[in-house]
Design an enzyme around this catalytic site. Structure first.
Site, PDB file in Angstrom:
ATOM      1  N   SER A   1     -31.407  -4.258  87.427  1.00  0.00           N
ATOM      2  CA  SER A   1     -31.092  -4.248  85.994  1.00  0.00           C
ATOM      3  C   SER A   1     -29.794  -5.010  85.719  1.00  0.00           C
ATOM      4  O   SER A   1     -29.707  -6.203  86.011  1.00  0.00           O
ATOM      5  CB  SER A   1     -31.047  -2.809  85.488  1.00  0.00           C
ATOM      6  OG  SER A   1     -31.082  -2.768  84.088  1.00  0.00           O
TER       7      SER A   1
ATOM      8  N   ASP B   1     -41.435  -5.221  81.123  1.00  0.00           N
ATOM      9  CA  ASP B   1     -40.256  -4.442  81.492  1.00  0.00           C
ATOM     10  C   ASP B   1     -39.993  -3.365  80.446  1.00  0.00           C
ATOM     11  O   ASP B   1     -39.760  -3.654  79.272  1.00  0.00           O
ATOM     12  CB  ASP B   1     -39.056  -5.378  81.607  1.00  0.00           C
ATOM     13  CG  ASP B   1     -37.818  -4.673  82.100  1.00  0.00           C
ATOM     14  OD1 ASP B   1     -37.220  -3.925  81.299  1.00  0.00           O
ATOM     15  OD2 ASP B   1     -37.444  -4.846  83.275  1.00  0.00           O
TER      16      ASP B   1
ATOM     17  N   HIS C   1     -39.377  -0.579  85.462  1.00  0.00           N
ATOM     18  CA  HIS C   1     -38.024  -1.133  85.452  1.00  0.00           C
ATOM     19  C   HIS C   1     -37.345  -0.704  86.743  1.00  0.00           C
ATOM     20  O   HIS C   1     -37.239   0.483  87.026  1.00  0.00           O
ATOM     21  CB  HIS C   1     -37.240  -0.623  84.245  1.00  0.00           C
ATOM     22  CG  HIS C   1     -35.886  -1.242  84.089  1.00  0.00           C
ATOM     23  ND1 HIS C   1     -35.705  -2.541  83.645  1.00  0.00           N
ATOM     24  CD2 HIS C   1     -34.638  -0.748  84.311  1.00  0.00           C
ATOM     25  CE1 HIS C   1     -34.416  -2.810  83.588  1.00  0.00           C
ATOM     26  NE2 HIS C   1     -33.743  -1.745  84.005  1.00  0.00           N
TER      27      HIS C   1
END
EC number: 3.1.1.-
Length: 416
Positions: free
Chosen positions: A198, A294, A361
């Site tokens: 991330s 995502d 994610h």
């Protein structure tokens, strides 16, 4: 078979967020909660017995100005390698959103995302950080490090706000951590991999070539960005939620001077915080792992509540199974933008791709999505095998999934 994570118990926390400058403060709410699920085990499972690794504060960091938002020392978790992996190093950059204004940075400094005072003293090492060969076949015996994220700017800022007592020192934290790890043996590495999830995945892209320069020419050095391909794309209202966020981060935290000059020579600094404008210019081999849908980007940059005041996207953003045909078409357009963003990058043999058609994610630190009996696969290849094949040059890896809903191996995140 698709495995759904039914997360109704955190819906209230995801939906109820403070608003600042016209958009949801997803940087300290939604992303934290999504990433808190990173381990991919049920704590009540008999198989839940991960390695616990203690926190090391970087004692010399303060004298270098390398401090968290609140001025506390940064830190990392290190588990030493052994055997054939004793001289190999894997550095994992923690994710956790960004803060782009004084208000939410002050909020953030009272959490583990902004202060080592609130960091866990021990964390679980799972997925790519696991020490078990059956869970992490290629990197289990390497020196494995998780660098904690407490600056709110993807390890890239260098400024301060004295009035609010905020330190934006991500770039100095990065340098201090690398210096400390080099002193502990990383300078002699035969192999090195910089990875991150991330906001940490974005940091990998920003720091990859610099990481390469830490080592001698004979060291094998590559980088892995997981869920870091944040796209500069309009939200459902036609606004620019994520561009506004990134512009705030770049301006507030003094990021401009720490961005790749090959980009800032022809684009503005905010554009150079977006991976799509950086990846084709990188010299060091890079592997991108990303879900084509995502879930963070759907919830927080494509269809945040601030861009959807009528609530038309509310059900879809929490559960893709409740999306209308028109909403799915919109999300297919997002997938197409992602594929266009990596088209030039993928032409280089040195680079690798694993883009699966999942609502997910961060898939490298979760054990169930990294390497398990029912892990997500593309052409029968799990993420761990794809990354290992690419890193060790066993095969060229450019894996792009067919569009949703064809992939039944996904571990989709469902919030209601």
């Amino acid at each position: 078979m698709r495995k759904l994570f039914l997360l109704g118990f955190i819906v209230a926390g995801l939906v109820l967020g403070n608003e600042a400058n016209g958009y949801l403060e997803f940087n300290v709410t939604e992303l934290d909660r999504i990433e808190d699920l990173e381990f991919g085990f049920s704590k009540f499972s008999s198989n839940f017995n991960p390695l616990m690794v203690g926190l090391t504060l970087i004692r010399g960091a303060g004298s270098k100005g390398a401090v968290c938002l609140d001025g506390t020392l940064p830190g990392y978790h290190l588990h030493r390698g052994h055997g054939s992996g004793a001289n190999s190093w894997l550095i994992q950059l923690e994710g956790g959103g960004w803060c782009d204004n004084i208000r939410n940075c002050v909020y953030r400094k009272k959490s583990r995302r902004g202060s080592s005072n609130y960091m866990e003293k021990q964390i679980q090492f799972t997925g790519i950080l696991s020490n078990k060969a059956q869970e992490n076949p290629d990197f289990f015996n390497w020196n494995r490090v998780k660098l904690r994220y407490c600056d709110g700017g993807s390890f890239s800022g260098d400024s301060q706000n004295k009035a609010a007592r905020l330190q934006f020192r991500g770039e100095k934290i990065w340098r201090a951590a690398m210096d400390d790890l080099k002193a502990k043996g990383m300078r002699n590495a035969k192999q090195a991999l910089l990875s991150g999830c991330s906001a940490g995945g974005l940091a990998v892209i920003l720091r990859c070539d610099e990481f390469r320069n830490l080592f001698s020419g004979w060291t094998r050095v590559k980088c892995l960005s997981d869920a870091g391909l944040f796209l500069d794309t309009p939200d459902v209202s036609g606004g620019h939620t994520i561009r506004n966020l990134y512009n705030g981060v770049v301006q507030l935290q003094g990021v401009k001077n720490n961005l790749p000059h090959l980009c800032t020579n022809h684009l503005n600094p905010t554009s150079c915080f977006f991976p799509q404008n950086l990846i084709s210019q990188m010299k060091t081999p890079l592997f991108i792992v990303n879900a084509a849908y995502d879930i963070w980007q759907i919830q927080s940059s494509i269809a945040p509540p601030s861009a959807d005041p009528s609530g038309y996207w509310h059900e879809c953003r929490l559960n893709h199974g409740r999306c209308t045909p028109a909403q799915i078409r919109f999300l297919q357009g997002f997938r197409n933008q992602m594929l266009r963003a990596v088209s030039g990058f993928s032409n280089s043999k040195k680079n690798g791709l694993f883009i699966n058609s999942c609502f997910a994610h961060c898939q490298t630190e979760r054990q169930d999505t990294w390497f398990a009996d029912d892990s997500p696969v593309i052409h029968k290849k799990a993420v761990a095998i794809a990354v290992g094949d690419w890193y060790f040059d066993r095969a060229e890896v450019k894996l792009i999934d067919c569009p949703y809903p064809c992939d039944r191996s996904c571990h989709n995140l469902v919030f209601r």
